[in-house]
Design an enzyme around this catalytic site. Structure first.
Site, PDB file in Angstrom:
ATOM      1  N   GLY A  11      15.886 -23.900 -46.132  1.00 60.36           N
ATOM      2  CA  GLY A  11      16.428 -22.647 -45.625  1.00 60.36           C
ATOM      3  C   GLY A  11      17.226 -21.964 -46.719  1.00 60.36           C
ATOM      4  O   GLY A  11      17.036 -22.219 -47.904  1.00 60.36           O
ATOM      5  N   CYS A  12      18.140 -21.100 -46.305  1.00 62.32           N
ATOM      6  CA  CYS A  12      18.981 -20.376 -47.260  1.00 62.32           C
ATOM      7  C   CYS A  12      19.701 -21.366 -48.170  1.00 62.32           C
ATOM      8  O   CYS A  12      20.300 -22.330 -47.704  1.00 62.32           O
ATOM      9  CB  CYS A  12      19.990 -19.519 -46.507  1.00 62.32           C
ATOM     10  SG  CYS A  12      21.161 -18.680 -47.590  1.00 62.32           S
ATOM     11  N   PHE A  13      19.663 -21.112 -49.466  1.00 62.87           N
ATOM     12  CA  PHE A  13      20.224 -22.082 -50.401  1.00 62.87           C
ATOM     13  C   PHE A  13      21.745 -22.090 -50.461  1.00 62.87           C
ATOM     14  O   PHE A  13      22.334 -23.020 -50.991  1.00 62.87           O
ATOM     15  CB  PHE A  13      19.635 -21.948 -51.797  1.00 62.87           C
ATOM     16  CG  PHE A  13      19.598 -20.589 -52.451  1.00 62.87           C
ATOM     17  CD1 PHE A  13      20.440 -19.550 -52.094  1.00 62.87           C
ATOM     18  CD2 PHE A  13      18.686 -20.356 -53.470  1.00 62.87           C
ATOM     19  CE1 PHE A  13      20.392 -18.319 -52.726  1.00 62.87           C
ATOM     20  CE2 PHE A  13      18.628 -19.132 -54.127  1.00 62.87           C
ATOM     21  CZ  PHE A  13      19.482 -18.108 -53.743  1.00 62.87           C
ATOM     22  N   ASP A  90      16.665 -18.383 -40.677  1.00 57.02           N
ATOM     23  CA  ASP A  90      15.970 -18.044 -41.915  1.00 57.02           C
ATOM     24  C   ASP A  90      14.476 -18.298 -41.744  1.00 57.02           C
ATOM     25  O   ASP A  90      14.061 -19.429 -41.520  1.00 57.02           O
ATOM     26  CB  ASP A  90      16.495 -18.893 -43.076  1.00 57.02           C
ATOM     27  CG  ASP A  90      17.999 -18.772 -43.246  1.00 57.02           C
ATOM     28  OD1 ASP A  90      18.502 -17.643 -43.105  1.00 57.02           O
ATOM     29  OD2 ASP A  90      18.650 -19.793 -43.519  1.00 57.02           O
TER      30      ASP A  90
END
Length: 177
Positions: A11-13, A90
């Site tokens: 997902g979002c880092f 995400d």
């Protein structure tokens, strides 16, 4: 001190980077874009999903302090390993879950751990386990984003960060005793 590299996408880092930075034995973390086509992608290009890059966290750790297997299990605690191209809110190819390695022994450990994980799920595990082909650092404003923006968006529930911190404090206390 020995150093070892592994790359995680989940997902979002921003949250993945913050989470791993709290784990005892992790030396450093950097966010970037991995395993796409072409060179030097921008965040905008990654979001367009035309080049196949994934938001990824480069984790450097000391294998004398923490094992790859432990890091893998910590990673599985913050993702839905059966979700395809999605973690939390995400969605998109850049948010797929993956583990990218640079050595054959890591490949073996990752696949062995994924096989163990599969036994806990009826649905197929959707986590990529591939050799790292490329990694490009994300723009500076993405690095340590949640440290710079403590109220910034994150798909990982807060209690996971507390667990990572508490495990770190517990290990430190055990070493002191």
């Amino acid at each position: 001190m020995r150093r070892h590299d592994i790359y995680f996408a989940g997902g979002c880092f921003w949250g993945v980077e913050k989470y791993f930075s709290l784990i005892s034995g992790v030396v450093s973390t950097r966010v970037g874009y991995a395993n796409g086509s072409g060179t030097a992608p921008t965040y905008e290009e990654v979001c367009e999903n035309t080049r196949g890059f994934v938001e990824c966290v480069h984790v450097i750790f000391d294998p004398e302090q923490v094992t790859l297997r432990h890091l893998l299990n910590m990673f599985f605690a913050i993702i839905d390993p059966t979700s395809i191209n999605k973690q939390g809110n995400d969605e998109g190819l850049q948010y797929r879950s993956g583990i990218y390695y640079t050595t054959n022994i890591d490949c073996f450990i990752i696949h062995e751990t994924l096989n163990e994980l599969q036994k806990q799920y009826e649905a197929a595990i959707a986590v990529e386990a591939l050799p790292l082909q490329s990694f490009y650092l994300a723009e500076e404003y993405h690095q340590k984003y949640l440290d710079k923006n403590p109220n910034g968006y994150c798909h990982i529930p807060q209690f996971h960060f507390e667990q990572a911190k508490n495990r770190c404090a517990l290990k430190k206390k055990q070493k002191e005793e």
